[in-house]
Design a protein around this motif. Structure first.
Motif, PDB file in Angstrom:
ATOM      1  N   PHE A  32       0.864  -1.184   0.000  1.00  0.00           N
ATOM      2  CA  PHE A  32       0.000   0.000   0.000  1.00  0.00           C
ATOM      3  C   PHE A  32       0.900   1.234   0.000  1.00  0.00           C
ATOM      4  CE2 PHE A  32      -2.846  -3.276   1.493  1.00  0.00           C
ATOM      5  CZ  PHE A  32      -4.011  -2.987   0.784  1.00  0.00           C
ATOM      6  N   ALA A  33       0.603   2.165  -0.873  1.00  0.00           N
ATOM      7  CA  ALA A  33       1.496   3.303  -1.091  1.00  0.00           C
ATOM      8  C   ALA A  33       1.474   4.312   0.051  1.00  0.00           C
ATOM      9  CB  ALA A  33       1.124   3.998  -2.396  1.00  0.00           C
ATOM     10  N   GLU A  34       0.320   4.485   0.687  1.00  0.00           N
ATOM     11  CA  GLU A  34       0.149   5.530   1.689  1.00  0.00           C
ATOM     12  C   GLU A  34      -0.680   4.945   2.839  1.00  0.00           C
ATOM     13  OE1 GLU A  34      -1.600  10.064   1.538  1.00  0.00           O
ATOM     14  OE2 GLU A  34      -1.190   9.043  -0.353  1.00  0.00           O
ATOM     15  N   VAL A  35      -0.031   4.621   3.939  1.00  0.00           N
ATOM     16  CA  VAL A  35      -0.711   3.974   5.070  1.00  0.00           C
ATOM     17  C   VAL A  35      -0.573   4.854   6.307  1.00  0.00           C
ATOM     18  CG1 VAL A  35      -0.877   1.895   6.490  1.00  0.00           C
ATOM     19  CG2 VAL A  35      -0.160   1.709   4.104  1.00  0.00           C
ATOM     20  N   TYR A  36      -1.693   4.999   7.024  1.00  0.00           N
ATOM     21  CA  TYR A  36      -1.743   5.839   8.218  1.00  0.00           C
ATOM     22  C   TYR A  36      -2.270   5.049   9.406  1.00  0.00           C
ATOM     23  CZ  TYR A  36      -1.393   9.627   4.846  1.00  0.00           C
ATOM     24  OH  TYR A  36      -0.971  10.452   3.840  1.00  0.00           O
ATOM     25  N   SER A  37      -1.788   5.411  10.574  1.00  0.00           N
ATOM     26  CA  SER A  37      -2.334   4.943  11.847  1.00  0.00           C
ATOM     27  C   SER A  37      -3.031   6.143  12.475  1.00  0.00           C
ATOM     28  CB  SER A  37      -1.210   4.452  12.763  1.00  0.00           C
ATOM     29  OG  SER A  37      -1.700   4.217  14.063  1.00  0.00           O
ATOM     30  N   LEU A  38      -4.307   5.971  12.854  1.00  0.00           N
ATOM     31  CA  LEU A  38      -5.064   7.075  13.438  1.00  0.00           C
ATOM     32  C   LEU A  38      -4.629   7.292  14.883  1.00  0.00           C
ATOM     33  CD1 LEU A  38      -7.265   9.229  13.142  1.00  0.00           C
ATOM     34  CD2 LEU A  38      -8.910   7.492  13.922  1.00  0.00           C
ATOM     35  N   ASP A  39      -3.998   8.420  15.140  1.00  0.00           N
ATOM     36  CA  ASP A  39      -3.557   8.750  16.496  1.00  0.00           C
ATOM     37  C   ASP A  39      -4.772   8.879  17.416  1.00  0.00           C
ATOM     38  OD1 ASP A  39      -0.906   8.783  15.713  1.00  0.00           O
ATOM     39  OD2 ASP A  39      -0.829  10.961  15.469  1.00  0.00           O
ATOM     40  N   GLY A  40      -4.687   8.262  18.581  1.00  0.00           N
ATOM     41  CA  GLY A  40      -5.792   8.297  19.531  1.00  0.00           C
ATOM     42  C   GLY A  40      -6.843   7.241  19.270  1.00  0.00           C
ATOM     43  N   GLY A  41      -6.801   6.624  18.107  1.00  0.00           N
ATOM     44  CA  GLY A  41      -7.706   5.542  17.772  1.00  0.00           C
ATOM     45  C   GLY A  41      -9.171   5.937  17.776  1.00  0.00           C
ATOM     46  N   PHE A  42     -10.013   4.909  17.773  1.00  0.00           N
ATOM     47  CA  PHE A  42     -11.451   5.137  17.752  1.00  0.00           C
ATOM     48  C   PHE A  42     -11.929   5.848  19.016  1.00  0.00           C
ATOM     49  CE2 PHE A  42     -15.811   3.947  18.701  1.00  0.00           C
ATOM     50  CZ  PHE A  42     -16.449   4.412  17.557  1.00  0.00           C
ATOM     51  N   THR A  43     -11.309   5.546  20.145  1.00  0.00           N
ATOM     52  CA  THR A  43     -11.734   6.156  21.404  1.00  0.00           C
ATOM     53  C   THR A  43     -11.648   7.676  21.319  1.00  0.00           C
ATOM     54  OG1 THR A  43     -11.004   4.203  22.613  1.00  0.00           O
ATOM     55  CG2 THR A  43     -11.316   6.213  23.893  1.00  0.00           C
ATOM     56  N   ASP A  44     -10.547   8.192  20.830  1.00  0.00           N
ATOM     57  CA  ASP A  44     -10.385   9.634  20.708  1.00  0.00           C
ATOM     58  C   ASP A  44     -11.316  10.195  19.637  1.00  0.00           C
ATOM     59  OD1 ASP A  44      -9.107  12.060  21.545  1.00  0.00           O
ATOM     60  OD2 ASP A  44      -7.893  11.996  19.721  1.00  0.00           O
ATOM     61  N   TRP A  45     -11.442   9.484  18.516  1.00  0.00           N
ATOM     62  CA  TRP A  45     -12.344   9.927  17.447  1.00  0.00           C
ATOM     63  C   TRP A  45     -13.769  10.054  17.987  1.00  0.00           C
ATOM     64  CZ3 TRP A  45     -12.067  11.802  12.609  1.00  0.00           C
ATOM     65  CH2 TRP A  45     -13.248  11.854  11.869  1.00  0.00           C
ATOM     66  N   GLN A  46     -14.246   9.048  18.696  1.00  0.00           N
ATOM     67  CA  GLN A  46     -15.613   9.050  19.229  1.00  0.00           C
ATOM     68  C   GLN A  46     -15.809  10.199  20.222  1.00  0.00           C
ATOM     69  OE1 GLN A  46     -16.731   5.603  21.578  1.00  0.00           O
ATOM     70  NE2 GLN A  46     -18.796   5.711  20.728  1.00  0.00           N
ATOM     71  N   HIS A  47     -14.793  10.472  21.017  1.00  0.00           N
ATOM     72  CA  HIS A  47     -14.865  11.572  21.980  1.00  0.00           C
ATOM     73  C   HIS A  47     -14.959  12.922  21.263  1.00  0.00           C
ATOM     74  CE1 HIS A  47     -14.050  13.963  25.545  1.00  0.00           C
ATOM     75  NE2 HIS A  47     -13.064  14.557  24.886  1.00  0.00           N
ATOM     76  N   ARG A  48     -14.160  13.100  20.217  1.00  0.00           N
ATOM     77  CA  ARG A  48     -14.109  14.383  19.519  1.00  0.00           C
ATOM     78  C   ARG A  48     -15.219  14.548  18.475  1.00  0.00           C
ATOM     79  NH1 ARG A  48      -8.940  16.853  20.166  1.00  0.00           N
ATOM     80  NH2 ARG A  48      -7.497  15.483  21.249  1.00  0.00           N
ATOM     81  N   HIS A  49     -15.664  13.419  17.905  1.00  0.00           N
ATOM     82  CA  HIS A  49     -16.635  13.462  16.797  1.00  0.00           C
ATOM     83  C   HIS A  49     -17.778  12.470  17.025  1.00  0.00           C
ATOM     84  CE1 HIS A  49     -13.654  15.774  14.510  1.00  0.00           C
ATOM     85  NE2 HIS A  49     -12.765  14.864  14.875  1.00  0.00           N
TER      86      HIS A  49
END
Length: 109
Positions: A86-103
């Motif tokens: 895969f040419a462009e791979v990212y790890s989401l900082d804070g994961g789902f827990t942080d995403w759910q808290h913020r969004h």
């Protein structure tokens, strides 16, 4: 020769990409019950059994974002996926827990 690697992605940037309609492959490596309880819209659950299908189906040129609980396990998975071509791979900082808290409005069950 350096090994393929992944990049870190923060919530704000992912939100901007989603708002802009940027093509992304979102994979969530949390357990199935956690994924069913809530996940980012458009993401697919990925476990060991689903890896062959992902490798066969996902376009290698589309950015791939790996999501876990807190942004730790996703780093190892992202590094492995980068090594699979895969040419462009990212790890989401804070994961789902942080995403759910913020969004919370951007979570679906």
């Amino acid at each position: 020769m350096t090994a393929p690697t992944f990049l870190h992605l923060d919530n704000a940037t992912l939100g901007d990409w989603l708002d802009a309609g940027r093509p992304l492959t979102l994979v969530d490596i949390r357990d199935p019950a956690s994924f069913a309880a809530g996940h980012l819209p458009g993401s697919r659950h990925l476990d060991n059994a689903g890896v062959p299908a992902l490798l066969a189906e996902a376009p290698r040129e589309t950015p791939l974002v790996v999501i876990c609980y807190h942004g730790h396990s996703s780093q190892q998975a992202a590094a492995w996926l980068a090594a699979q071509g895969f040419a462009e791979v990212y790890s989401l900082d804070g994961g789902f827990t942080d995403w759910q808290h913020r969004h919370p409005e951007r979570v679906e069950a």
